[in-house]
Design a protein around this motif. Sequence first.
Motif, short mmCIF file in Angstrom:
data_model
loop_
_atom_site.label_atom_id
_atom_site.label_comp_id
_atom_site.label_asym_id
_atom_site.label_seq_id
_atom_site.Cartn_x
_atom_site.Cartn_y
_atom_site.Cartn_z
N PRO A 1 49.35 48.12 39.45
CA PRO A 1 48.57 46.96 39.03
C PRO A 1 48.95 45.68 39.75
O PRO A 1 48.10 44.84 40.03
N GLY A 2 50.24 45.51 40.08
CA GLY A 2 50.66 44.33 40.83
C GLY A 2 50.05 44.29 42.21
O GLY A 2 49.56 43.24 42.66
N GLU A 3 50.05 45.41 42.92
CA GLU A 3 49.43 45.48 44.25
C GLU A 3 47.92 45.25 44.13
O GLU A 3 47.33 44.55 44.95
N PHE A 4 47.31 45.87 43.12
CA PHE A 4 45.87 45.74 42.91
C PHE A 4 45.49 44.29 42.65
O PHE A 4 44.52 43.78 43.21
N ALA A 5 46.25 43.60 41.80
CA ALA A 5 45.94 42.21 41.47
C ALA A 5 46.04 41.31 42.70
O ALA A 5 45.24 40.39 42.87
N ALA A 6 46.99 41.59 43.57
CA ALA A 6 47.18 40.76 44.76
C ALA A 6 45.98 40.84 45.69
O ALA A 6 45.58 39.83 46.26
N ALA A 7 45.40 42.03 45.85
CA ALA A 7 44.22 42.19 46.72
C ALA A 7 43.58 43.54 46.44
O ALA A 7 44.26 44.56 46.45
N HIS A 8 42.27 43.52 46.17
CA HIS A 8 41.55 44.78 45.95
C HIS A 8 40.09 44.62 46.38
O HIS A 8 39.57 43.52 46.49
N ILE A 9 39.47 45.76 46.62
CA ILE A 9 38.07 45.78 47.02
C ILE A 9 37.22 45.43 45.80
O ILE A 9 37.41 45.99 44.72
N PRO A 10 36.28 44.49 45.95
CA PRO A 10 35.42 44.15 44.81
C PRO A 10 34.72 45.39 44.26
O PRO A 10 34.23 46.23 45.00
N GLY A 11 34.71 45.49 42.93
CA GLY A 11 34.07 46.63 42.28
C GLY A 11 34.96 47.83 42.08
O GLY A 11 34.52 48.83 41.52
N SER A 12 36.21 47.76 42.52
CA SER A 12 37.11 48.90 42.36
C SER A 12 37.80 48.88 41.01
O SER A 12 37.94 47.84 40.38
N TYR A 13 38.21 50.07 40.58
CA TYR A 13 38.93 50.26 39.33
C TYR A 13 40.38 50.57 39.67
O TYR A 13 40.64 51.37 40.56
N ASN A 14 41.31 49.98 38.94
CA ASN A 14 42.72 50.28 39.16
C ASN A 14 43.15 51.44 38.26
O ASN A 14 43.14 51.33 37.04
N VAL A 15 43.50 52.56 38.88
CA VAL A 15 44.00 53.74 38.18
C VAL A 15 45.29 54.15 38.91
O VAL A 15 45.24 54.93 39.86
N PRO A 16 46.44 53.59 38.51
CA PRO A 16 47.69 53.89 39.21
C PRO A 16 47.92 55.40 39.35
O PRO A 16 47.56 56.18 38.47
N LEU A 17 48.50 55.78 40.48
CA LEU A 17 48.67 57.19 40.81
C LEU A 17 49.38 57.98 39.72
O LEU A 17 48.96 59.09 39.39
#
Length: 195
Positions: free
Chosen positions: A31-47
């Motif tokens: 979630p920390g990596e995702f919050a820093a930068a992610h593709i618009p419209g993506s869902y964060n589901v950590p591995l």
Amino acid sequence: MKDMPTRLDAAGLRARLDGPRPPRLLDVRTPGEFAAAHIPGSYNVPLDLLREHRDELCRHLDEEVVLICRSGVRAGQGEQALAEAGLRNTRVLEGGILAWETAGAPLNRDGRKRWDLERQVRLVAGTIVLVAVVGSAALPGLKWVAAFIGAGLTFAALTNTCAMGMLLAKLPYNRGASCDIQTIRARLADDGRPA
């Protein structure tokens, strides 16, 4: 199970996102990596959550799914986990967020700089080795700590897994409010797309 994940480059993903039936984007980073930068419209589901709850997640993934991480390695592991659960409509973003950003594609950013998981592993492993080698001048047995870390890194490279990375992913720095399975399931079940 597929032998090799199906890869999709940044240009191919952009074209699919602009098409009539865009794929579901699952970002398997912390979630920390995702919050820093992610593709618009993506869902964060950590591995780690994807692996643990893959059967449950598959029930919410009936359209094409593109898995995303920093470089493509963790996304490939996620693709394999979903394939083992019976999901066959997955692709992996070749080169991950790094390739997406290099292609000039849009990213949502929270403004905070965060270290990606691979960089955190290098810091922790390097610090342990340095302390063990320097400390072995006073306590010769500490050299075996450095050897243990070296063996762990060798194993990680050979198996394309990283136990230290999995442990670091559980730290509060890498976690966030959105990384519980109930929140993820609710977002996937919702017809709307996240920001």
